[in-house]
Design an enzyme around this catalytic site. Structure first.
Site, PDB file in Angstrom:
ATOM      1  N   HIS A   1     -50.609  18.338   3.109  1.00  0.00           N
ATOM      2  CA  HIS A   1     -51.776  18.342   3.667  1.00  0.00           C
ATOM      3  C   HIS A   1     -52.640  19.731   3.625  1.00  0.00           C
ATOM      4  O   HIS A   1     -53.908  19.804   3.604  1.00  0.00           O
ATOM      5  CB  HIS A   1     -51.693  18.044   5.203  1.00  0.00           C
ATOM      6  CG  HIS A   1     -51.281  16.610   5.424  1.00  0.00           C
ATOM      7  ND1 HIS A   1     -50.764  15.935   6.393  1.00  0.00           N
ATOM      8  CD2 HIS A   1     -51.196  15.468   4.550  1.00  0.00           C
ATOM      9  CE1 HIS A   1     -50.022  14.967   6.240  1.00  0.00           C
ATOM     10  NE2 HIS A   1     -50.658  14.431   4.827  1.00  0.00           N
TER      11      HIS A   1
ATOM     12  N   SER B   1     -52.630  11.357   0.589  1.00  0.00           N
ATOM     13  CA  SER B   1     -53.413  12.325   1.753  1.00  0.00           C
ATOM     14  C   SER B   1     -53.371  13.706   1.608  1.00  0.00           C
ATOM     15  O   SER B   1     -54.502  14.435   2.210  1.00  0.00           O
ATOM     16  CB  SER B   1     -52.281  12.035   2.906  1.00  0.00           C
ATOM     17  OG  SER B   1     -50.650  12.616   2.425  1.00  0.00           O
TER      18      SER B   1
END
Length: 585
Positions: free
Chosen positions: A322, A270
């Site tokens: 992230h 991610s």
């Protein structure tokens, strides 16, 4: 309003007395009036693209001919970007199409109608050109799920990276890793990012963590997001840049995660995927992308990024990775955009490579700084990892404690003699173990001749249990930590903790001795007094109680170390334990 990832609206329209070809003519003429883009036409129907505007987010409208019912068509309007709510735009698209088709029907003469029908039927019946056949074949491939996993020219990096992620997960499962929830030990063995290991020699974890997933759902969610961005981005930046972007932003996301919370075990693609979205965001904002597509894609990207960042605020999700991936990707995207401003491909490539080396230099410099300034506890955890103590802990061979550190019940600890109220001196068979509390940023070491007691309750229902409680015979060490909400409350509890009982004259009791000491470089206040010990075999025996306080002013936190000393020789062990205390300032 429909709350879906891609809202849609469906309706059936009836044009009695008209053939299917005539209905197609009406739809094509209507699209010209509406200024819709015609993407695909066949005897079975038409695919339209609605341009961006005040009344559209760039929807896709599909008109499908009903072969079983003459004069009836099905119309489907759907958002092409992730919007959750379409504000009735899909329904309005179909209304506009119907109104435009009715208007065309009323204005076309029978002769014009027949001429257009003949021309369209001729187009349907003529052989397809090689370009048209290739276009249809490519569209057919895109509709297949296998399209995303088979590398091909101009779409090489995305399927290869997806395949690598899936292949690694399959190999993990084949080796015995849990398919739904891999164990912490499995993740560490396969290369998850973990500060005490990554920053003490396992630098490669900053790379491998981008291919390790915490269960099949984690993998599926990441690969879905990867497929979506890969379709757009690889065609835009090319295969080489796509590979480099994934790896570079993945490295940057890993180092940012280490900076924010190095004690968290981090894994998954991610961070790198957020980096790819950051690159695409830079292109949408600063590159010459067709205006009609830009707004729809920008809306989709911002919703994806915003939703996942908000979702990532919950416990167990590494939002730092992230953010690190997104920021590094956005910076890399700006570099690529600047490169595309030059006409010559050599100049574009040079700027891209220089920019990529610059991003890598930022990663490398940041990583080296983190390695240079690792907390002292990290090398100790590394030693326990190398010696197998950590693996034994996660395999259940060691006792699980209250904190986030490690504890043991070795063969001697399990013997009946360990539970007798007799002090057992340290021997050559005993080892030193580490306790580490990530929340309190506190650590210490203790020898295995001291038993770690688990399941201890706090002093009150709303008070956390002790960080660590050690027992050896009738001797024990209890370490607790309290954080206060306000400075006033902190000062009050500090004063209360240091106050001593008074005698009849109001003076501090002579039974209590209070001094300032320095232990492991930390200024503490020490209070010593005698207390009565009522234990089996030792009724009424006096025990020395030593109470140490360390006040962490900047965090309004108090550390309390309570020693109950029954055997004087045990004090050597306790002094050795206290000398290993480390508290992050």
């Amino acid at each position: 309003m429909a709350f879906k990832l891609k809202p849609s609206y469906d309706v059936k329209l009836h044009f009695s007395g008209l053939s299917n070809t005539q209905i197609l003519i009406l739809a094509l003429e209507a699209s010209l009036q509406l200024k819709w883009n015609i993407e695909e036409v066949s005897p079975e129907g038409i695919l339209f693209e609605v341009p961006m505007g005040l009344h559209s987010h760039g929807e896709e409208v599909i008109l499908t001919i009903n072969d079983t019912s003459e004069g009836e068509v099905a119309v489907h309007s759907q958002c092409v970007s992730i919007q959750f709510v379409d504000y009735g735009k899909n329904r309005k698209n179909i209304q506009k199409l119907q109104e435009a088709m009715e208007k065309v029907k009323s204005t076309l003469t029978p002769e014009e109608f027949e001429e257009k029908v003949q021309k369209l039927e001729e187009d349907f019946n003529r052989p397809l050109t090689e370009e048209e056949q290739a276009y249809l074949l490519e569209n057919e491939k895109k509709s297949s799920l296998l399209y995303f996993f088979i590398p091909r020219k101009r779409f090489l990096a995305t399927p290869i990276l997806i395949d690598i992620n899936i292949l690694v997960f399959i190999i993990m499962i084949a080796s015995g890793v849990g398919i739904m929830e891999p164990s912490t030990l499995s993740l560490l063995k396969w290369g998850a990012d973990f500060g005490p290991l990554t920053l003490t020699g396992d630098w490669w974890r900053t790379l491998t963590c981008n291919f390790i997933h915490i269960g099949v759902f984690h993998l599926l969610m990441n690969m879905y997001a990867f497929m979506y961005i890969g379709l757009w981005l690889e065609e835009l930046i090319g295969t080489r840049r796509m590979f480099v972007s994934y790896l570079l932003t993945g490295l940057c996301s890993a180092v940012f995660s280490l900076y924010m919370h190095g004690e968290t075990i981090s894994a998954g693609a991610s961070g790198a995927i957020f980096g790819l979205y950051g690159i695409f965001l830079a292109f949408l904002l600063f590159h010459r992308i067709e205006k009609g597509k830009r707004k729809a894609l920008l809306t989709s990207i911002l919703i994806f990024v915003g939703y996942n960042l908000v979702y990532g605020l919950q416990a167990g999700i590494d939002n730092a990775a992230h953010i690190g991936g997104l920021l590094s990707g956005f910076l890399l995207g700006i570099i690529y955009v600047v490169g595309y401003r030059f006409e010559k491909s050599e100049a574009q490539k040079t700027i891209s490579i220089v920019g990529e080396l610059g991003i890598f230099s930022i990663f490398l410099f940041s990583f080296l700084i983190l390695c240079k300034n690792v907390p002292p506890i990290y090398p100790e955890i590394r030693n326990e990892w190398d010696s197998g103590i950590v693996e034994a802990y996660f395999n259940g061979e060691l006792e699980e404690g209250n904190g986030e550190g490690y504890s043991t019940d070795d063969s001697q600890s399990n013997s009946p003699s360990r539970h007798l109220s007799t002090y057992l001196p340290i021997t050559d068979n005993d080892t030193w173990l580490t306790y580490y509390g990530a929340v309190e940023e506190f650590s210490c070491q203790y020898p295995s001749n001291w038993q770690k007691i688990t399941g201890t309750q706090g002093m009150a229902p709303n008070v956390d249990p002790p960080l660590l409680r050690l027992l050896n015979g009738a001797n024990q060490l209890i370490i607790t930590s309290f954080v206060y909400d306000t400075q006033k409350e902190f000062e009050y509890e500090k004063e209360l903790s240091l106050s001593l009982p008074t005698d009849q004259e109001g003076k501090p009791s002579a039974d209590y001795q209070q001094t300032n000491v320095n232990i492991a470089g930390l200024p503490m206040t020490q209070t010593i007094n005698l207390m009565s010990l009522d234990a089996p075999g030792r009724p009424g025996e006096k025990m020395k109680q030593i109470h140490l306080y360390y006040f962490q002013e900047n965090k309004k936190r108090t550390f309390s170390f309570v020693i109950h000393l029954s055997d004087p020789e045990a004090m050597n062990d306790l002094n050795a334990i206290l000398s290993t205390i480390q508290i992050s300032k």
